[in-house]
Design a protein around this motif. Structure first.
Motif, PDB file in Angstrom:
ATOM      1  N   THR A 184       6.182  35.129   6.923  1.00 14.62           N
ATOM      2  CA  THR A 184       7.082  36.164   6.409  1.00 14.62           C
ATOM      3  C   THR A 184       8.162  36.445   7.444  1.00 14.62           C
ATOM      4  O   THR A 184       8.031  36.074   8.611  1.00 14.62           O
ATOM      5  N   GLY A 185       9.203  37.132   7.006  1.00 15.63           N
ATOM      6  CA  GLY A 185      10.233  37.603   7.920  1.00 15.63           C
ATOM      7  C   GLY A 185      11.319  36.583   8.174  1.00 15.63           C
ATOM      8  O   GLY A 185      11.344  35.514   7.570  1.00 15.63           O
ATOM      9  N   SER A 186      12.229  36.931   9.080  1.00 19.09           N
ATOM     10  CA  SER A 186      13.357  36.055   9.352  1.00 19.09           C
ATOM     11  C   SER A 186      13.617  35.968  10.851  1.00 19.09           C
ATOM     12  O   SER A 186      13.302  36.895  11.604  1.00 19.09           O
ATOM     13  N   VAL A 187      14.156  34.814  11.274  1.00 16.46           N
ATOM     14  CA  VAL A 187      14.583  34.624  12.663  1.00 16.46           C
ATOM     15  C   VAL A 187      16.011  34.131  12.595  1.00 16.46           C
ATOM     16  O   VAL A 187      16.288  33.120  11.938  1.00 16.46           O
ATOM     17  N   SER A 188      16.919  34.846  13.227  1.00 15.74           N
ATOM     18  CA  SER A 188      18.284  34.339  13.218  1.00 15.74           C
ATOM     19  C   SER A 188      18.851  34.307  14.622  1.00 15.74           C
ATOM     20  O   SER A 188      18.532  35.141  15.472  1.00 15.74           O
ATOM     21  N   PHE A 189      19.646  33.264  14.855  1.00 17.08           N
ATOM     22  CA  PHE A 189      20.281  33.062  16.150  1.00 17.08           C
ATOM     23  C   PHE A 189      21.782  33.091  15.936  1.00 17.08           C
ATOM     24  O   PHE A 189      22.307  32.323  15.130  1.00 17.08           O
ATOM     25  N   ASP A 190      22.434  34.004  16.595  1.00 13.32           N
ATOM     26  CA  ASP A 190      23.879  34.132  16.471  1.00 13.32           C
ATOM     27  C   ASP A 190      24.309  34.258  14.998  1.00 13.32           C
ATOM     28  O   ASP A 190      25.269  33.637  14.550  1.00 13.32           O
TER      29      ASP A 190
END
Lengths: 425, 252
Positions: free
Chosen positions: B57-63
């Protein structure tokens, strides 16, 4: 031959920046030296492989006849290509004979359809085996290690079954099954014209052989052999370029640590696939040349024993080294053709000077290792090499060079270290 | 909005909740440490950031861009480099060759078929790699087999390789684990030097409190798969929850 190790430490390769530009044909001096040695060996092979007068008892150890010399260089090409995959990336394919077979069939089909000029056949062999390798590599490279090896083996055995039976039925006869694919008089041969009725290159027949007799020696110069030799030299040159290129370095990085490579922003898959296709094309080229020398292609060329043979050649000569695979191929083919010819009566002739009982005993001991038992000798030699020289014949050569240098310099710790460094270069 | 944004990330392995509801924001050009007792989920979190694991679940974002579903090499090309717990280098290659690979990856991308070009005549790459080695005081080892170096040197080389890609985010997974005190101090000095000499964000997972408090500007404490508290090093030191999490573990 001093150095054929897969990689030369950069510092040693490049003593100074000027040296980096000091190249011949894009090769460093040392690599160029190696290329010169290969050129000299292949061009002078009819002399080098024929050291014994043809009427002497040792004449059967002569390997300088066209058929065998062709095999030396053709299987040299096969092993050079295999080494690009196995030596650099460490991916052990157990199905490379499939590409050899595909190349052979392609070439014979060109003879059947176009005519006896070998050029179209050899080109088609490279193209078809490259496409075939793309397909098999794309699927097999989804796995690594033993699973990759098993997948390639499975594909090769499937290809063998296809060639042996499935693709040779009366309605669609691509391979001519057990008999083997060959040229028949009712084949179309659209471009044949008035050319020779045997494989030729622009009129020069492959089987054309000039014999030079010097005293008791007969040296044979065969057109087919020289064609194969030139092709092998080109293949060897290209493989040296590849070994020393950024692409080659990436392939070595795949072997060394694929995880680090992935986390360095490099996609390992297309690199391994490209290496697989290139080595498949080398194998196809070798297969095409086999057909060009003798226009007959059989399914047995695809069998797993043939795949295993190229693995043996590469490891025996030295996997990951430049010249090792060529040496390994020559070594194995020499054994296959020379040791297998020695029979009981030859042995009796050799040991005839001994008392009868001793002669019989010696023959009884030696006999299982020659003739039909040549595999036994090869197996023992292979074991010895793998146990004592994991780097193959090339490592053996380097070790001998080290010992030789040490003797000449008269010992001393510093000399030893220097010699070892040089040998390692 | 930080350069790395982790929102509501959860990851289960069978019945084990390795991560649940993790929120984390790493500010650009900061040094952010993630600490926590064994089994807190630190390495799982890191693996979710680099594409080795995909969170449930959830999100990981870079820039501003999501990294989920991307392969490790793609995430790396976005600007995230990872240093492993045990140094991952190309042991069969020389030190200089080790340095050249990230330089090539940065210039030529994830794949380039340069099979006919002489590697050592590529002055741009060789010079860049040598320059990087000089910067890391390793130029005298350029011809050495990477595998034959000491552990401290391997670590230094691995960090240098990551930096050669000029990443925007450097992830370090327990960079001083198993090191002698002197090597640990060298690594701290090296990381300080890196931090001061270029704009870079560093996220570091670490057990060694000495390392954490020497480097970090912000610290997140992870326990049982959830962030317990996030604060500056000074506030973390005396935080009752942190003491509880660590002391609680030592009682077992």
């Amino acid at each position: 031959m001093t150095d054929q190790t897969d990689y030369t430490p950069v510092a040693a390769q490049l003593p100074s920046r000027r040296a980096a530009r000091d190249t011949i044909l894009g090769l460093t001096r040392k690599d160029f030296g190696l290329l010169t040695v290969v050129i000299a060996l292949t061009m002078l092979a009819p002399f080098l492989l024929n050291p014994f007068p043809s009427n002497s008892a040792m004449a059967q150890f002569n390997a300088g006849y066209p058929d065998l010399m062709q095999r030396f260089v053709i299987f040299g090409i096969f092993a050079i290509g295999f080494n690009i995959l196995f030596g650099l990336t460490g991916y052990l394919s157990f199905g490379h004979a499939a590409f050899l077979g595909v190349g052979s069939y392609s070439c014979v089909w060109m003879f059947k359809l176009l005519g006896y000029n070998v050029l179209p056949g050899i080109l088609l062999a490279i193209v078809v085996s490259g496409l075939f390798a793309l397909l098999i590599g794309y699927i097999s490279l989804r796995r690594s290690g033993i699973y990759f090896s098993i997948l390639t083996l499975a594909f090769a055995q499937m290809s063998f079954a296809l060639a042996y039976s499935v693709l040779s039925n009366p309605s669609f006869n691509l391979t001519n099954g057990e008999t083997g694919l060959q040229v028949y008089t009712n084949d179309p041969q659209w471009l044949q014209g008035d050319g020779p009725r045997a494989p030729h290159i622009f009129g020069l027949a492959m089987r054309e052989t000039e014999t030079l007799s010097v005293g008791a020696w007969n040296f044979q110069f065969n057109a087919g052999y020289y064609l194969c030799a030139v092709v092998m030299i080109i293949c060897f040159y290209l493989s040296v370029r590849l070994f020393r290129s950024p692409f080659g370095m990436m392939l070595r990085a795949v072997k060394s640590n694929q995880q680090r490579l992935n986390y360095t922003g490099v996609n390992a898959r297309p690199y391994t696939l490209a290496a697989f296709v290139i080595s498949g094309m080398y194998a196809g080229l070798a297969g095409g040349l086999l057909s060009a020398m003798d226009p007959l292609a059989g399914a047995e060329r695809m069998q797993w024993t043939a795949s295993g043979e190229v693995v043996l050649m590469t490891i025996l000569g030295g996997a990951g080294t430049l010249i090792g695979p060529v040496l390994g191929a020559g070594f194995i083919k020499y054994f296959e053709n020379i040791f297998s010819k020695i029979n009981e009566s030859t042995l009796h002739a050799w040991f005839a000077f001994l008392p009868d009982g001793l002669e019989d005993a010696l023959v009884a001991i030696v006999y299982p290792f020659v003739g039909k038992g040549w595999h036994l000798t090869l197996g023992l030699l292979f074991m010895l090499v793998v146990i004592f020289l994991p780097g193959g014949l090339v490592q053996g050569g380097n070790k001998m060079a080290t010992i030789f240098r040490r003797d000449r310099k008269g010992g001393g710790v510093e000399d030893d270290a220097a010699a070892q460094r040089q040998a390692g270069e | 909005m930080g350069i790395l944004e982790v929102k509501n990330v959860g990851k289960r392995f069978g019945g084990l909740h390795a991560l649940s509801d993790v929120n984390l924001s790493v500010a650009e050009n900061s040094v952010h440490a993630i600490i926590g007792p064994n089994g807190a989920g630190k390495s799982t979190l890191l693996n979710c950031l680099v594409g080795k694991l995909i969170p449930d679940t959830g999100s990981v974002s870079f820039d501003g861009q999501s990294v989920l579903g991307r392969k490790p090499h793609e995430i790396n090309q976005m600007g995230i480099s990872r240093v492993f717990q045990t140094p991952e280098i190309f042991g069969d290659l020389t030190v200089l060759e080790n340095m050249m690979i990230p330089c090539l990856a940065r210039r030529d991308g994830a794949f380039a078929l340069h099979g006919y070009r002489a590697m050592m005549r590529d002055r741009e790459i060789v010079d860049r790699a040598e320059h990087m080695l000089e910067d890391m005081h390793m130029i005298d080892k350029r011809g050495m087999h990477a595998a034959s170096m000491s552990r401290g040197d391997k670590r230094r080389l691995e960090i240098a390789m990551c930096l050669a890609q000029q990443p925007r985010l450097l992830l370090l997974d327990e960079p001083t684990a198993g090191m002698a005190r002197a090597d640990t101090n060298n690594t701290i000095e090296l990381l300080k030097h890196i931090k001061d000499s270029r704009p870079i964000t560093i996220a570091i997972i670490e057990h060694d409190m000495h390392v954490v408090f020497s480097l970090a500007e912000r610290i997140t404490v992870l326990a049982q798969g959830t962030p317990l508290v996030e604060d500056t090093p000074d506030n973390i030191k005396g935080h009752p929850k942190v003491r509880e999490a660590y002391l609680g573990e030592t009682e077992h």
